[in-house]
Each structure stands twice: as structure tokens, then as C-alpha cells.
Design a protein around this motif. Structure first.
Motif, PDB file in Angstrom:
ATOM      1  N   SER A  14      34.400  15.011   7.917  1.00  0.00           N
ATOM      2  CA  SER A  14      33.643  14.332   8.973  1.00  0.00           C
ATOM      3  C   SER A  14      34.553  13.711  10.015  1.00  0.00           C
ATOM      4  O   SER A  14      34.134  13.467  11.146  1.00  0.00           O
ATOM      5  CB  SER A  14      32.751  13.248   8.353  1.00  0.00           C
ATOM      6  OG  SER A  14      33.539  12.223   7.779  1.00  0.00           O
ATOM      7  N   GLU A  15      35.788  13.446   9.662  1.00  0.00           N
ATOM      8  CA  GLU A  15      36.742  12.844  10.597  1.00  0.00           C
ATOM      9  C   GLU A  15      37.914  13.804  10.808  1.00  0.00           C
ATOM     10  O   GLU A  15      38.619  14.146   9.873  1.00  0.00           O
ATOM     11  CB  GLU A  15      37.258  11.505  10.058  1.00  0.00           C
ATOM     12  CG  GLU A  15      36.167  10.452   9.897  1.00  0.00           C
ATOM     13  CD  GLU A  15      36.706   9.130   9.377  1.00  0.00           C
ATOM     14  OE1 GLU A  15      37.939   8.969   9.333  1.00  0.00           O
ATOM     15  OE2 GLU A  15      35.897   8.253   9.015  1.00  0.00           O
ATOM     16  N   SER A 301      32.642  16.733  15.038  1.00  0.00           N
ATOM     17  CA  SER A 301      32.537  15.623  15.976  1.00  0.00           C
ATOM     18  C   SER A 301      32.525  16.130  17.416  1.00  0.00           C
ATOM     19  O   SER A 301      33.308  17.007  17.803  1.00  0.00           O
ATOM     20  CB  SER A 301      33.709  14.661  15.783  1.00  0.00           C
ATOM     21  OG  SER A 301      33.741  13.706  16.830  1.00  0.00           O
ATOM     22  N   ASN A 319      27.795  13.648  11.495  1.00  0.00           N
ATOM     23  CA  ASN A 319      29.177  13.230  11.558  1.00  0.00           C
ATOM     24  C   ASN A 319      29.398  11.866  10.922  1.00  0.00           C
ATOM     25  O   ASN A 319      30.512  11.557  10.472  1.00  0.00           O
ATOM     26  CB  ASN A 319      29.633  13.224  13.025  1.00  0.00           C
ATOM     27  CG  ASN A 319      31.114  13.272  13.187  1.00  0.00           C
ATOM     28  OD1 ASN A 319      31.694  12.438  13.860  1.00  0.00           O
ATOM     29  ND2 ASN A 319      31.749  14.260  12.573  1.00  0.00           N
TER      30      ASN A 319
END
Length: 428
Positions: A14-15, A301, A319
Motif C-alpha cells: 500500500s505504500e 497510490s 490505498n
């Protein structure tokens, strides 16, 4: 075969997307894995980026390998098994190949002896680092590496099918040397099944490695031709599963639906859950299915630039790790599988004959006579599978697969106007 079909996700961090390997944050990974485990799935497929892990042919970064081990251990703490893709390779329209194979050091990925030595060492190293982890399933050689071997890639590494045979056998052997007895395999995008000049062949996909992997994406012309709610779109994954069985020597070889997703705008966000539910239900009606691994866990993202638009919204989770309706669909299916709520599918007794010549495999592609005939049968209520034309009169092979009827594509009636098949978009 496992007692139940396995459910999992392709892990997209997600990052930082897969660039997270550059500044690996184990706490962020753990939070991602928590959100995945909450869906009730049992495995993830993970993607170390090859240039980040092996930036020089003789340098495999120990710290990067250590981060991969930490990720696998964190997954195990949450009850998740892990399959690891090695040669990344190609992801979400971007190529990730090390500098020592390109430009001034241009060398063929599939035939150059030095490159092969480096690849084998890398795969062996990753497998060996994980060999002692009980939740390590095994290695996939790489993600859709066949896209490097032919068009439409703008700069392909050309190779013959015999050279690809040798490459696959050597790379699978390297994985086995590193982690003996694990489930090592290779996986390609659907040009292997559909593109006449692809050197990666259906026979290789269905005979080399521990099981057959298929990747199903309806943006390959299926949804464009037929629409998102058509029989071909909702059964495309099941079609690839059954198509792969034609080339398998083992009549009971398991098939892994390793990638499948709901791509916008062909499948708009408001229809993604319905598409997911139909795709999963139809895949589960295929005997011999090992598992379904959805693409992907988390959205990309919007802070990251230059991705194709569809890539940003493919996640089951947003996200910020919130589940979407598609996640709830997959979670319900995973729960039903664990509880044994769905009986094993009956054999598919009607088989469509397909060309054994790989130079004729476009007959199986969207718009081809095999593809269209298969979905005319499905729209008529049949549950077809496939068999090679060279095996269509082999009673032992047919009996081993439970096939009682073989039909040639040109013998499947064209849907008349107003029929169910015509209404549901399967008329050629």
C-alpha cells in the motif's frame, strides 16, 4: 490436491508499490498483511524486483534477501503462506530488468550463458533463503516473463521454443536446488495460449513445473468484443483453466488461477463485485483447480505517476487498507471453501478439440473458432473442457479425464438470432 481450493492475493504494498524494497518498512508490511489476513485468504504471492535484489550479475544484496525473509516470516505469523516470484521482470506495464542485461551490456535474457548463470544463482539464492520457512510455498520463476520474448514488446529477446525449454528447465532446477520439494513453477500471460509466434508454448506451461499457472485478463479483447456481463467475460478464467488441460500429460495436473482481476473501465468499479463473484464461481466449477489468487491486494497510490489508469484501482483494498466490495466477495468465497460448503465439481464430459500445433493457437484466442465455439457451448448450458486434436481419439486419455464426447469447433452450431447464446454475446 489440497482438501479445498486455496484463496489468496497478489500482494501489492500500500505504500510505495513494489518500490517499497528500496526503503523497506516492516511495520507497513505487517499492517498490509493484517488487512489481507482479515479477508480470510490463506496465501500471498510476492514480488521482489530483480534489479533491486541483483543490481550486478555477481552481487545479490544480502540486505534485500533479508527483507524478503522478514516479509515471509511476517506473513507466516498471520497464517499466510507465500509464493515468491523471482525474475521481476514485468509488472503493471513497467519492465524491471537489471542494467547488466541492457543498453551497453545488451544480452539475451533467455540464451546468453552469463545471464543464465546470473539468473540461476539469483533464483537459487532466494529459494535457499526461504527453504526452512514452513509457510514458503515455492518459487515462480517470474511474472509473465514471456512478454520479453516476442511482440508486442518493443525490444524483445528473441528465442526459439527449444531455447525456452532449456531456459525453463534450468531455472526450475535452480529453484529446486535452493529449496528441494517445494512447489516451483513458471507463469506467463495469455499470449502463451493465444499468440502463434510466442516461443513460450502451451505444452511448456502445462508440463513443466509443479502445476500449471494461468493469468486471466478480459482486457485482451474479450470484454471489448463481448461486454463485461457476457458469457465469455464472466467465464474467461474458467476457459483458460480448461484450455490448459488440453496440453497436460498428467490428466490430473492441478491448475492455479494465479492472476485474475476486474480491470476498469471495461469492468467499472460499480460492477467489479458482480464480475468478481461470477468469475470466482465459474472458476470453482473447474475440476483440478489448485487455487485462485486475485490481482491485487491494495490499490496503487495516486501519488505514483505514469501507470495505466486501470492499474490504480485493481486492489481489493484501498490505498489506506479499507476493503472494497470485491474484497467481501472474495472473503465469502474463501470462507465457503474453508467450510467445505461447495462440493467438488463433477468431471467435464464434453471436450472441444483444439489444434495441437502451437503455430495455430490463435484459434483459441478471442475471436478464434475454438474460443467462440467454447462459449457457444457454455451459453447453451454445457460445461466443456478441451482436448488436443491428436488425443481426440485416444480412449485411455479421454477416460482418464472423464471425457465421453469430443466435438470439433466447426460442429458447434452457430447461435441463431434471438437465442440465449446470441443474447449473451457468444455469436462470432
Amino acid at each position: 490436491m489440497p482438501p479445498a481450493v486455496r484463496f489468496g492475493v497478489n500482494y501489492t504494498p500500500s505504500e510505495g508499490w513494489f518500490h517499497h524494497w528500496l526503503d523497506f518498512d516492516l511495520d507497513s508490511v505487517r499492517a498490509d498483511l493484517d488487512s489481507i489476513a482479515a479477508l480470510g485468504v490463506d496465501h500471498v504471492r510476492v514480488f521482489p524486483l530483480w534489479p533491486y535484489f541483483q543490481p550486478n550479475r555477481s552481487l545479490i544484496r544480502e540486505r534485500a534477501v533479508g527483507h524478503l525473509v522478514e516479509l515471509v516470516d511476517a506473513a507466516g505469523e498471520r497464517g499466510l503462506d507465500v509464493n515468491v516470484d523471482g525474475l521481476q521482470g514485468h509488472l503493471s506495464s513497467f519492465d524491471y530488468v537489471p542494467a547488466w542485461t541492457r543498453t551497453w551490456h545488451r544480452r539475451n535474457l533467455f540464451t546468453d550463458p552469463d545471464v543464465l548463470d546470473g539468473q540461476a544463482a539469483y533464483l537459487r539464492t532466494l529459494a535457499a533463503a526461504l527453504a526452512g520457512r514452513p509457510n514458503f510455498l515455492g518459487m515462480t520463476l517470474g511474472n509473465e516473463v514471456n512478454q520479453f520474448s516476442a511482440g508486442p514488446h518493443p525490444d524483445p529477446d528473441r528465442a526459439t521454443s527449444d531455447q525456452i525449454d532449456a531456459w525453463l528447465e534450468r531455472m526450475l532446477a535452480a529453484c529446486e536446488e535452493g529449496a528441494p520439494g517445494r512447489t516451483h513453477l513458471h507463469a506467463e500471460y495469455d499470449a502463451t495460449w493465444y499468440q502463434d509466434d510466442q516461443p513460450f508454448t502451451p505444452a511448456q506451461a502445462a508440463r513443466l513445473g509443479a502445476l500449471t499457472a494461468v493469468h486471466s485478463w478480459v482486457f485482451n479483447g474479450t470484454a471489448q468484443r463481448h461486454g463485461r456481463t457476457s458469457v465469455p467475460s464472466e467465464h474467461h478464467a474458467a476457459y483458460l483453466i480448461e484450455l490448459s488441460k488440453a496440453w497436460a500429460d498428467d490428466p490430473h495436473r492441478p491448475v492455479w488461477l494465479q492472476e485474475v482481476g476486474a480491470p476498469a473501465p471495461l469492468v467499472p468499479a460499480e460492477h467489479a463485485a458482480a464480475f468478481t463473484e461470477a468469475t470466482v464461481a465459474n472458476a470453482l466449477d473447474c475440476p483440478g483447480l489448485w487455487g485462485i489468487t486475485w490481482w491485487c491486494s491494495h490499490d496503487v497510490s495516486r501519488q505514483l505517476a505514469d501507470f495505466p489508469e486501470l492499474e490504480y484501482g485493481l486492489g481489493l483494498l484501498t490505498n489506506d487498507r479499507r476493503p472494497k466490495d470485491t474484497a467481501r466477495v472474495l472473503a465469502r468465497a474463501a470462507l465457503a471453501a474453508r467450510q467445505g460448503a461447495r462440493p467438488a465439481p463433477a468431471p467435464r464430459t464434453t471436450a472441444l478439440a483444439v489444434p495441437s500445433d502451437p503455430a495455430a493457437r490463435s484459434a483459441c484466442a478471442p475471436g478464434g473458432p475454438v474460443f467462440d465455439a467454447f462459449f457457444r457451448l457454455v451459453a447453451d448450458g454445457a460445461r466443456p473442457t478441451t482436448v488436443l486434436d491428436t488425443r481426440a481419439a485416444d480412449p485411455a486419455h479421454l477416460a482418464a479425464r472423464g471425457i465421453t464426447e469430443v466435438v470439433a469447433p466447426d460442429r458447434v452450431p452457430t447461435a441463431p438470432p434471438g437465442s440465449r447464446a446470441a443474447r449473451e454475446g457468444t455469436r462470432p
